[in-house]
Design a protein around this motif. Structure first.
Motif, mmCIF file in Angstrom:
data_model
loop_
_atom_site.group_PDB
_atom_site.id
_atom_site.type_symbol
_atom_site.label_atom_id
_atom_site.label_comp_id
_atom_site.label_asym_id
_atom_site.label_seq_id
_atom_site.Cartn_x
_atom_site.Cartn_y
_atom_site.Cartn_z
ATOM 1 N N TYR A 1 1.298 -1.196 0.287
ATOM 2 C CA TYR A 1 0.023 -0.231 0.092
ATOM 3 C C TYR A 1 0.681 0.985 0.041
ATOM 4 N N ALA A 2 1.647 1.797 -0.920
ATOM 5 C CA ALA A 2 2.607 2.686 -1.320
ATOM 6 C C ALA A 2 2.032 4.080 -0.343
ATOM 7 N N VAL A 3 0.972 4.481 -1.774
ATOM 8 C CA VAL A 3 0.464 5.544 -1.889
ATOM 9 C C VAL A 3 -0.250 5.603 0.099
ATOM 10 N N PHE A 4 -0.756 4.812 0.099
ATOM 11 C CA PHE A 4 -1.524 5.245 2.009
ATOM 12 C C PHE A 4 0.189 5.121 2.555
ATOM 13 N N SER A 5 0.770 4.531 2.503
ATOM 14 C CA SER A 5 2.057 4.515 3.613
ATOM 15 C C SER A 5 2.558 5.902 3.515
ATOM 16 N N TYR A 6 2.687 6.667 1.923
ATOM 17 C CA TYR A 6 3.269 7.924 1.905
ATOM 18 C C TYR A 6 2.732 8.780 2.192
ATOM 19 N N SER A 7 1.400 8.306 2.366
ATOM 20 C CA SER A 7 0.995 9.914 3.041
ATOM 21 C C SER A 7 0.860 9.562 4.456
ATOM 22 N N LEU A 8 0.927 8.019 5.158
ATOM 23 C CA LEU A 8 0.885 8.349 6.609
ATOM 24 C C LEU A 8 2.374 8.614 7.145
ATOM 25 N N LYS A 9 3.243 8.784 6.645
ATOM 26 C CA LYS A 9 4.484 9.766 6.775
ATOM 27 C C LYS A 9 4.095 11.220 6.172
ATOM 28 N N ALA A 10 3.557 11.754 5.434
ATOM 29 C CA ALA A 10 3.291 13.176 5.464
ATOM 30 C C ALA A 10 3.066 13.075 6.357
ATOM 31 N N ILE A 11 1.415 12.688 7.094
ATOM 32 C CA ILE A 11 1.052 12.832 8.413
ATOM 33 C C ILE A 11 1.678 13.434 9.632
ATOM 34 N N GLY A 12 2.772 12.213 9.326
ATOM 35 C CA GLY A 12 4.222 12.180 10.157
ATOM 36 C C GLY A 12 4.990 13.047 10.366
ATOM 37 N N SER A 13 5.488 13.245 9.441
ATOM 38 C CA SER A 13 6.423 15.117 9.249
ATOM 39 C C SER A 13 6.561 15.700 9.590
ATOM 40 N N GLY A 14 4.596 15.691 9.172
ATOM 41 C CA GLY A 14 4.015 16.853 9.592
ATOM 42 C C GLY A 14 3.005 17.385 10.545
ATOM 43 N N VAL B 1 14.343 16.001 9.687
ATOM 44 C CA VAL B 1 13.376 15.123 9.207
ATOM 45 C C VAL B 1 13.174 15.676 7.576
ATOM 46 N N THR B 2 14.023 16.590 7.428
ATOM 47 C CA THR B 2 13.618 16.243 6.085
ATOM 48 C C THR B 2 14.735 15.911 5.118
ATOM 49 N N ALA B 3 15.378 15.339 6.262
ATOM 50 C CA ALA B 3 16.956 14.932 5.201
ATOM 51 C C ALA B 3 16.505 13.266 4.816
ATOM 52 N N PHE B 4 15.806 12.795 6.010
ATOM 53 C CA PHE B 4 15.170 11.562 6.435
ATOM 54 C C PHE B 4 14.014 11.294 5.432
ATOM 55 N N ASN B 5 13.090 12.361 4.735
ATOM 56 C CA ASN B 5 12.161 11.644 4.116
ATOM 57 C C ASN B 5 12.697 12.226 2.456
ATOM 58 N N GLY B 6 13.875 12.766 2.191
ATOM 59 C CA GLY B 6 14.160 12.909 1.124
ATOM 60 C C GLY B 6 15.094 11.476 0.314
ATOM 61 N N TYR B 7 16.284 10.511 1.466
ATOM 62 C CA TYR B 7 16.302 9.786 1.584
ATOM 63 C C TYR B 7 15.904 8.494 1.069
ATOM 64 N N MET B 8 14.056 8.292 2.261
ATOM 65 C CA MET B 8 13.582 7.610 2.123
ATOM 66 C C MET B 8 12.844 7.350 0.828
ATOM 67 N N TRP C 1 14.225 8.236 -1.890
ATOM 68 C CA TRP C 1 15.253 8.024 -3.092
ATOM 69 C C TRP C 1 15.174 6.377 -2.721
ATOM 70 N N ILE C 2 15.518 6.052 -1.558
ATOM 71 C CA ILE C 2 15.885 3.749 -1.664
ATOM 72 C C ILE C 2 14.092 3.477 -2.358
ATOM 73 N N GLN C 3 13.152 4.365 -1.742
ATOM 74 C CA GLN C 3 12.252 4.127 -1.970
ATOM 75 C C GLN C 3 11.282 4.257 -3.741
ATOM 76 N N ASP C 4 12.082 5.183 -4.454
ATOM 77 C CA ASP C 4 12.327 5.285 -5.475
ATOM 78 C C ASP C 4 10.348 6.070 -5.831
ATOM 79 N N SER C 5 10.410 7.463 -4.967
ATOM 80 C CA SER C 5 8.551 7.769 -4.729
ATOM 81 C C SER C 5 9.025 9.100 -4.679
ATOM 82 N N GLU C 6 8.319 9.724 -6.073
ATOM 83 C CA GLU C 6 8.588 10.660 -6.365
ATOM 84 C C GLU C 6 7.466 11.965 -5.230
ATOM 85 N N LEU C 7 6.772 11.239 -5.518
ATOM 86 C CA LEU C 7 5.149 11.697 -3.747
ATOM 87 C C LEU C 7 5.854 11.897 -2.883
#
Length: 231
Positions: A39-52, A80-87, A89-95
């Motif tokens: 569930y990649a998109v849902f996972s990215y949404s949770l990351k966005a909420i968590g980062s926010g 926090v930003t560096a961690f998201n940028g690294y993730m 890259w390794i998950q190949d997610s532009e979103l």
């Protein structure tokens, strides 16, 4: 229960910030479970909420409660930003990379004290833009590059309209060069993979054709304003 605890107050400012930080970190950790299940998109949404949540908690710790200095809050938000940028890259997610750049561009606003900090602000933006250029050289993420350029241009104009003075001309010209040159090279670094017979997609066209013109226009306006402040 939390509102009741905050209002009484049973939980003080430090407790509120810690709850926010723990909740944000937990959401980011939880998101990985959904990513592993597909569930990649849902996972990215949770990351966005968590980062926010992390950004807001750190911003509250600095601006609302005075629990930490601006430099510490700034450094924590960069982490926090560096961690998201690294993730991203390794998950190949532009979103996810877009979520990261949104947080990165929000950071100066969250830790702003209302003063003129040209060197700090522009150095931060330059590091951010160079990191984006590295990512787009590795991944064909046209939206990320364009959002980075637009965000940088907005910050430049906002700072200029509020704080620029003639005694800062040399330093400002240096930073304008530092922004202009990388974005001039960006379309050549950006790799677009097209299938036979396929044409440029919308965002790819913006990066390939509109961004160079916009970058040249921003540079021209900036240097003309430096040379002739009354123009």
């Amino acid at each position: 229960f939390l509102k009741l605890a905050f209002d009484n107050p049973w939980i003080g400012p430090l407790g509120r910030v810690l709850i926010g930080l723990l909740a944000g970190a937990a959401l980011i950790g939880w998101s990985e479970r959904f990513h592993r299940r597909g569930y990649a998109v849902f996972s990215y949404s949770l990351k966005a909420i968590g980062s926010g949540t992390l950004y807001l908690s750190l911003g509250a710790a600095f601006a609302l409660y005075g629990l930490m200095p601006a430099g510490a809050a700034f450094a924590a938000m960069i982490a926090v930003t560096a961690f998201n940028g690294y993730m991203s890259w390794i998950q190949d997610s532009e979103l996810l990379a877009l979520y990261a750049i949104a947080g990165a561009l929000s950071t100066p606003l969250l830790v702003s004290t209302g003063g003129n900090h040209e060197v700090t602000l522009f150095t931060y933006l330059l590091i951010l833009d160079l990191a984006v250029l590295v990512l787009v050289a590795l991944r064909p993420w046209s939206r990320l590059l364009f959002v980075s350029f637009v965000g940088t241009a907005i910050f430049i104009f906002a700072w200029w309209s509020s704080f620029y003075s003639q005694d800062q001309a040399a330093r400002t010209a240096f930073f304008l060069c530092c922004f202009f040159i990388p974005f001039s090279l960006a379309p050549r670094l950006f790799k677009i993979a097209l299938d036979p017979g396929e044409t440029f997609r919308g965002w790819d066209s913006l990066v390939s054709f509109v961004l160079p013109v916009a970058n040249a226009a921003v540079g021209f306006i900036g240097f003309c304003s430096l040379i002739n402040p009354a123009a």
